[in-house]
Design a protein around this motif. Structure first.
Motif, short mmCIF file in Angstrom:
data_model
loop_
_atom_site.label_atom_id
_atom_site.label_comp_id
_atom_site.label_asym_id
_atom_site.label_seq_id
_atom_site.Cartn_x
_atom_site.Cartn_y
_atom_site.Cartn_z
N ARG A 1 0.72 -1.14 -0.08
CA ARG A 1 -0.05 0.01 -0.18
C ARG A 1 0.87 1.20 -0.08
N TYR A 2 1.98 1.30 1.00
CA TYR A 2 2.79 2.34 0.82
C TYR A 2 4.06 2.30 0.03
N ARG A 3 3.97 1.34 -0.94
CA ARG A 3 5.03 1.13 -1.86
C ARG A 3 6.55 1.13 -1.27
N LEU A 4 6.59 0.41 -0.12
CA LEU A 4 7.88 0.28 0.51
C LEU A 4 8.68 -1.06 -0.30
N ALA A 5 10.04 -0.73 -0.10
CA ALA A 5 10.95 -1.69 -0.77
C ALA A 5 10.87 -2.95 0.13
N ASP A 6 11.28 -4.17 -0.73
CA ASP A 6 11.27 -5.32 0.04
C ASP A 6 12.64 -5.39 0.67
N VAL A 7 13.66 -4.87 0.14
CA VAL A 7 14.97 -5.03 0.20
C VAL A 7 15.64 -3.35 0.31
N PHE A 8 16.28 -2.96 1.44
CA PHE A 8 16.92 -1.73 1.44
C PHE A 8 18.44 -2.04 1.50
N ALA A 9 19.37 -1.12 0.84
CA ALA A 9 20.69 -1.37 0.78
C ALA A 9 21.47 -0.07 0.87
N PRO A 10 21.45 0.30 2.05
CA PRO A 10 22.06 1.55 2.25
C PRO A 10 23.77 1.58 1.85
N VAL A 11 24.14 2.49 1.41
CA VAL A 11 25.66 2.40 0.57
C VAL A 11 26.14 3.81 1.21
N THR A 12 27.41 3.79 1.88
CA THR A 12 28.13 4.90 2.21
C THR A 12 28.99 5.73 0.93
N ARG A 13 29.41 4.73 0.27
CA ARG A 13 30.17 5.27 -0.87
C ARG A 13 30.23 4.09 -1.99
#
Length: 90
Positions: free
Chosen positions: A60-72
């Motif tokens: 409903r809120y179009r959230l990701a199944d996977v989040f991948a934070p990257v610093t660089r």
């Protein structure tokens, strides 16, 4: 000497007498088993309900199944990541 039929009837009577003597303990065991089964059924229902609620919320809120934070990360990787099917934002 007793026949096997007489012996079985005697053993059946003994079993019934013994069960009658421990009826309180047998009742307590039955209650513990029943509560355990009840909790198992309740918890599995709750888990499936929570998983369904989470999936509906994410959709409903179009959230990701996977989040991948990257610093660089290299700038040239942005286009390759954006080309992956299902990736909405990079």
């Amino acid at each position: 000497m007793r026949s096997s039929g007489d012996l079985m009837r005697a053993l059946d009577r003994k079993l019934l007498r013994d069960m009658w003597r421990i009826k309180g303990q047998a009742g307590a065991i039955a209650v513990v088993v029943a509560v355990g089964v009840l909790l198992q059924v309740m918890m599995s229902g709750m888990i499936s309900s929570l998983e369904e609620t989470r999936a509906t919320y994410y959709e409903r809120y179009r959230l990701a199944d996977v989040f991948a934070p990257v610093t660089r990360a290299p700038q040239k990787m942005l286009s390759r990541l954006a080309d992956i099917p299902g990736v909405a934002a990079v």
